[in-house]
Design a protein around this motif. Structure first.
Motif, PDB file in Angstrom:
ATOM      1  N   ARG A 102       0.828  -1.221   0.000  1.00  7.55           N
ATOM      2  CA  ARG A 102       0.000   0.000   0.000  1.00  7.55           C
ATOM      3  C   ARG A 102       0.856   1.262   0.000  1.00  7.55           C
ATOM      4  O   ARG A 102       0.564   2.224  -0.727  1.00  7.55           O
ATOM      5  CB  ARG A 102      -0.922  -0.009   1.227  1.00  7.55           C
ATOM      6  CG  ARG A 102      -1.809   1.230   1.358  1.00  7.55           C
ATOM      7  CD  ARG A 102      -2.825   1.073   2.468  1.00  7.55           C
ATOM      8  NE  ARG A 102      -2.205   0.781   3.744  1.00  7.55           N
ATOM      9  CZ  ARG A 102      -1.688   1.705   4.568  1.00  7.55           C
ATOM     10  NH1 ARG A 102      -1.724   2.983   4.235  1.00  7.55           N
ATOM     11  NH2 ARG A 102      -1.139   1.351   5.708  1.00  7.55           N
ATOM     12  N   LEU A 103       1.930   1.258   0.774  1.00  6.63           N
ATOM     13  CA  LEU A 103       2.747   2.460   0.920  1.00  6.63           C
ATOM     14  C   LEU A 103       3.729   2.669  -0.223  1.00  6.63           C
ATOM     15  O   LEU A 103       4.066   3.813  -0.555  1.00  6.63           O
ATOM     16  CB  LEU A 103       3.509   2.403   2.247  1.00  6.63           C
ATOM     17  CG  LEU A 103       2.643   2.477   3.518  1.00  6.63           C
ATOM     18  CD1 LEU A 103       3.484   2.223   4.753  1.00  6.63           C
ATOM     19  CD2 LEU A 103       1.930   3.824   3.610  1.00  6.63           C
ATOM     20  N   LYS A 106       1.886   2.985  -4.694  1.00  5.68           N
ATOM     21  CA  LYS A 106       0.748   3.869  -4.918  1.00  5.68           C
ATOM     22  C   LYS A 106       0.631   4.223  -6.401  1.00  5.68           C
ATOM     23  O   LYS A 106       1.637   4.380  -7.091  1.00  5.68           O
ATOM     24  CB  LYS A 106       0.892   5.142  -4.089  1.00  5.68           C
ATOM     25  CG  LYS A 106       0.788   4.899  -2.592  1.00  5.68           C
ATOM     26  CD  LYS A 106       0.986   6.175  -1.791  1.00  5.68           C
ATOM     27  CE  LYS A 106       0.851   5.907  -0.300  1.00  5.68           C
ATOM     28  NZ  LYS A 106       1.089   7.117   0.508  1.00  5.68           N
ATOM     29  N   GLY A 107      -0.599   4.338  -6.874  1.00  6.15           N
ATOM     30  CA  GLY A 107      -0.834   4.761  -8.247  1.00  6.15           C
ATOM     31  C   GLY A 107      -0.678   3.665  -9.286  1.00  6.15           C
ATOM     32  O   GLY A 107      -0.745   3.942 -10.486  1.00  6.15           O
ATOM     33  N   ARG A 132      -6.402  -0.341  -0.344  1.00  2.89           N
ATOM     34  CA  ARG A 132      -7.181   0.912  -0.328  1.00  2.89           C
ATOM     35  C   ARG A 132      -7.415   1.441   1.087  1.00  2.89           C
ATOM     36  O   ARG A 132      -8.177   2.386   1.287  1.00  2.89           O
ATOM     37  CB  ARG A 132      -8.523   0.697  -1.031  1.00  2.89           C
ATOM     38  CG  ARG A 132      -8.414   0.304  -2.487  1.00  2.89           C
ATOM     39  CD  ARG A 132      -7.583   1.295  -3.290  1.00  2.89           C
ATOM     40  NE  ARG A 132      -7.569   0.960  -4.707  1.00  2.89           N
ATOM     41  CZ  ARG A 132      -6.514   1.083  -5.490  1.00  2.89           C
ATOM     42  NH1 ARG A 132      -5.369   1.542  -4.989  1.00  2.89           N
ATOM     43  NH2 ARG A 132      -6.579   0.768  -6.768  1.00  2.89           N
ATOM     44  N   ASN A 133      -6.739   0.808   2.063  1.00  2.00           N
ATOM     45  CA  ASN A 133      -6.756   1.271   3.448  1.00  2.00           C
ATOM     46  C   ASN A 133      -8.160   1.305   4.038  1.00  2.00           C
ATOM     47  O   ASN A 133      -8.546   2.255   4.716  1.00  2.00           O
ATOM     48  CB  ASN A 133      -6.097   2.653   3.560  1.00  2.00           C
ATOM     49  CG  ASN A 133      -5.561   2.920   4.969  1.00  2.00           C
ATOM     50  OD1 ASN A 133      -5.289   2.000   5.722  1.00  2.00           O
ATOM     51  ND2 ASN A 133      -5.437   4.186   5.308  1.00  2.00           N
TER      52      ASN A 133
END
Length: 201
Positions: A102-103, A106-107, A132-133
């Motif tokens: 996730r970190l 991104k994108g 997507r947290n």
């Protein structure tokens, strides 16, 4: 090149992409082993990767061999290998792995390529929502899967559960795709099935 993978129909181009000589795939602290008689997938907090770390398309699987089987079976879908990053999580996905994805990615465009059985479909939901947290809780009870997202709760029959069904029921859009084998539970099983069909044809 590996003789057994070649016998299963894995072409040289795919074997070169995954740098297959001996089918031993290094997760850092553990390794995945594959042969005609054994397939050992480690439990680890590390990730195995192949491809361009800056690629737009990221495909996540349980194992390196699943990644090899998927690409072999879907070469027309992914003609540009330079735009692919494969990630394998090992046999049990950890929160540390999901946080890293996730970190650090991104994108990107994500495709989840887990098996077409209940654990694979639950994993689709777990991974997509983590990327997507979104805090989701899933439990299994009496043949049903119960999903909570904030104050919303939905019950799914086991064979009706999918990432799409989850998103529809709970009003979530992760914009993450899933990819499933056509006739078998895993891409490796599908590859073996297709190889057997060719052999007996």
């Amino acid at each position: 090149m590996n003789d057994y993978l070649t016998s299963l129909g894995v072409p040289p181009k795919v074997q070169r992409f995954f740098a297959v000589e001996e089918p031993i795939f290094d997760f850092g602290n553990e390794s995945e082993y594959f042969s005609e008689n054994i397939h050992r997938v480690p439990v680890t907090n590390n990730l195995w990767m192949a491809g361009d770390q800056f690629a737009r398309q990221v495909i996540i699987t349980f194992s390196a061999v699943e990644a090899i089987a998927l690409l072999t079976l879907n070469q027309t879908t992914y003609p540009n290998f330079n735009d692919l990053l494969f990630i394998a999580t090992g046999a049990r996905i950890s929160n540390a792995q999901l946080n890293w994805i996730r970190l650090n990615l991104k994108g990107r465009e994500f495709t989840l390529a887990f098996g077409d059985e209940l654990i694979g479909r639950i994993t689709d939901i777990k991974v997509a929502t983590a990327i997507r947290n979104k805090a989701v809780k899933l439990t299994f009870q009496e043949g049903n899967v119960i999903a909570w997202l904030k104050e919303k709760k939905t019950v799914f029959e086991e064979d009706k559960l999918s990432l799409h069904a989850f998103e529809t029921a709970l009003g979530v859009r992760t914009m993450i795709r899933t990819c499933k084998p056509l006739n078998q539970l895993t891409f490796l099983d599908e590859l073996k099935y297709e190889s057997s069909r060719r052999y007996h044809a």
